[in-house]
Design an enzyme around this catalytic site. Structure first.
Site, PDB file in Angstrom:
ATOM      1  N   THR A 296       0.833  -1.220   0.000  1.00  0.00           N
ATOM      2  CA  THR A 296       0.000   0.000   0.000  1.00  0.00           C
ATOM      3  C   THR A 296       0.864   1.265   0.000  1.00  0.00           C
ATOM      4  O   THR A 296       0.444   2.307  -0.511  1.00  0.00           O
ATOM      5  CB  THR A 296      -0.964   0.047   1.206  1.00  0.00           C
ATOM      6  OG1 THR A 296      -0.222   0.095   2.429  1.00  0.00           O
ATOM      7  CG2 THR A 296      -1.899  -1.154   1.212  1.00  0.00           C
TER       8      THR A 296
ATOM      9  N   VAL B  96      -3.286   5.425   0.651  1.00  0.00           N
ATOM     10  CA  VAL B  96      -4.745   5.218   0.730  1.00  0.00           C
ATOM     11  C   VAL B  96      -4.981   3.730   1.018  1.00  0.00           C
ATOM     12  O   VAL B  96      -5.859   3.088   0.448  1.00  0.00           O
ATOM     13  CB  VAL B  96      -5.458   5.659  -0.570  1.00  0.00           C
ATOM     14  CG1 VAL B  96      -5.496   7.176  -0.692  1.00  0.00           C
ATOM     15  CG2 VAL B  96      -4.799   5.044  -1.806  1.00  0.00           C
ATOM     16  N   HIS B  97      -4.191   3.230   1.961  1.00  0.00           N
ATOM     17  CA  HIS B  97      -4.104   1.803   2.298  1.00  0.00           C
ATOM     18  C   HIS B  97      -5.354   0.973   1.937  1.00  0.00           C
ATOM     19  O   HIS B  97      -5.283   0.060   1.132  1.00  0.00           O
ATOM     20  CB  HIS B  97      -3.869   1.645   3.802  1.00  0.00           C
ATOM     21  CG  HIS B  97      -2.712   2.411   4.342  1.00  0.00           C
ATOM     22  ND1 HIS B  97      -1.392   2.095   4.072  1.00  0.00           N
ATOM     23  CD2 HIS B  97      -2.682   3.489   5.156  1.00  0.00           C
ATOM     24  CE1 HIS B  97      -0.594   2.952   4.719  1.00  0.00           C
ATOM     25  NE2 HIS B  97      -1.340   3.794   5.376  1.00  0.00           N
ATOM     26  N   ASP B  98      -6.477   1.274   2.599  1.00  0.00           N
ATOM     27  CA  ASP B  98      -7.645   0.386   2.553  1.00  0.00           C
ATOM     28  C   ASP B  98      -8.286   0.293   1.183  1.00  0.00           C
ATOM     29  O   ASP B  98      -8.925  -0.718   0.867  1.00  0.00           O
ATOM     30  CB  ASP B  98      -8.698   0.852   3.571  1.00  0.00           C
ATOM     31  CG  ASP B  98      -8.184   0.729   4.997  1.00  0.00           C
ATOM     32  OD1 ASP B  98      -8.693   1.452   5.865  1.00  0.00           O
ATOM     33  OD2 ASP B  98      -7.277  -0.089   5.237  1.00  0.00           O
TER      34      ASP B  98
END
Ligand code: RIB
Ligand code: CA
Length: 307
Positions: A197, A242-244
């Site tokens: 990520t 914006v990991h998720d």
């Protein structure tokens, strides 16, 4: 999306959280969101529950069910990320009006999931973007529902450095036991870890593009990510993670990623290495994203949000 068919049905488990909020908005357009369960993580349970409903109210999608899950990890005291997401868990935007009181009949996440999965005609995807407390607790308490789950895809862990300690990523640090339980559940599990990520950074200047989105959604995302870009520890001159959102992309477009099957051990004993993930032969195999096509991911994200 397969032509002629609705996008695949997906259940979301989240701890909104700025990047969870963007992941939810992307999922509402990219897949068929059957419902959202919320978990304590980025903020306390009552706040992540409220935040999921705030985002759905702004998106005009209050018909999407939201149920509150656990307020603390399976065995540990809750550690939040208030320094990243703020006192509300979604600082940077003033949510007004607040969402109507939840119309649910007081049914909690576990009971609601049990009812809803029982009614699913085919196995479904479950995407988790917070600590895996709810997922682990549900699988422990409802093993008969595993047959209704096609795959669990989660944002968490890291095959490289962590972001809470040098060893552990936040979601796995908060509830390492839950992570270990999910990895050993016997279900297909796909992991999008921090090492991947952190390769997909949203340029600081690109948050202006949110303002072009219709309605209140654009203003909300602009405010949220203006705040997040100044508080996310991994943000740098190149942009902010914006990991998720990548966990949603992994379900909608697994071809954006290169995957490896890795036998993973989660550290649950050594306090210093709590939540660390290591490759250990003989441990349950998890499908781990090891590379991402960053251009394809962001082209998809903007196409999905602006489409
Ligand atoms: O380490 C990043 C993860 O922790 C993301 O899910 C973010 O929302 C926080 O929960
Ligand atoms: Ca999250």
């Amino acid at each position: 999306m397969t032509s002629g068919r609705l996008p695949r049905p997906v259940y979301l488990d989240m701890d909104p959280g700025h990047d969870d909020a963007l992941a939810l908005l992307a999922a509402l357009r990219a897949v068929t969101v059957r419902g959202v369960t919320t978990v304590a993580g980025n903020q306390r349970g009552e706040l992540t529950f409220l935040n999921a409903r705030r985002v759905l109210r702004v998106a005009g999608r209050t018909e999407v069910a939201v149920r509150r899950g656990y307020d603390q990890p399976l065995l540990r005291r809750l550690v939040t990320a208030e320094q990243v997401h703020g006192a509300s868990g979604l600082d940077g935007y003033h949510f007004q009006p607040e969402p109507e009181p939840s119309p649910d009949d007081g049914m909690g996440a576990m009971e609601w999931l049990d009812h809803r999965l029982a009614a699913e005609p085919d196995p479904v995807d479950w995407v988790a973007t917070g600590p895996l407390t709810n997922v682990a607790a549900f699988l422990l308490g409802h093993p008969h529902r595993k047959r209704q789950l096609k795959q669990i895809t989660f944002m968490g862990g890291s095959l490289g450095a962590g972001n809470v300690t040098p060893y552990a990523e936040f979601n796995t640090y908060v509830d390492p036991e839950a992570t270990a339980l999910v990895l050993s559940s016997g279900l297909p599990v796909a992991m999008v870890g921090l090492d991947v990520t952190l390769k997909a950074l949203l340029a600081h200047g690109d948050i202006d593009r949110f303002l072009r989105l219709p309605g209140e959604v654009g203003a909300m995302l602009f405010g949220l990510f203006r705040f997040f870009g100044g508080h996310e520890p991994s943000a740098n001159a190149g942009g902010m993670p914006v990991h998720d959102v990548l966990a949603v992309a992994a379900v909608a477009h697994p071809e954006f990623f290169r995957w490896q099957d890795v036998p993973l051990r989660v550290e649950c004993r050594d306090p210093e290495r709590r939540g660390a993930m290591t490759r250990v032969e003989g441990f349950p195999v998890t499908r781990v994203a090891v590379e991402v096509d960053v251009k394809a991911f962001f082209d998809w994200l903007w196409r999905t949000l602006e489409g």
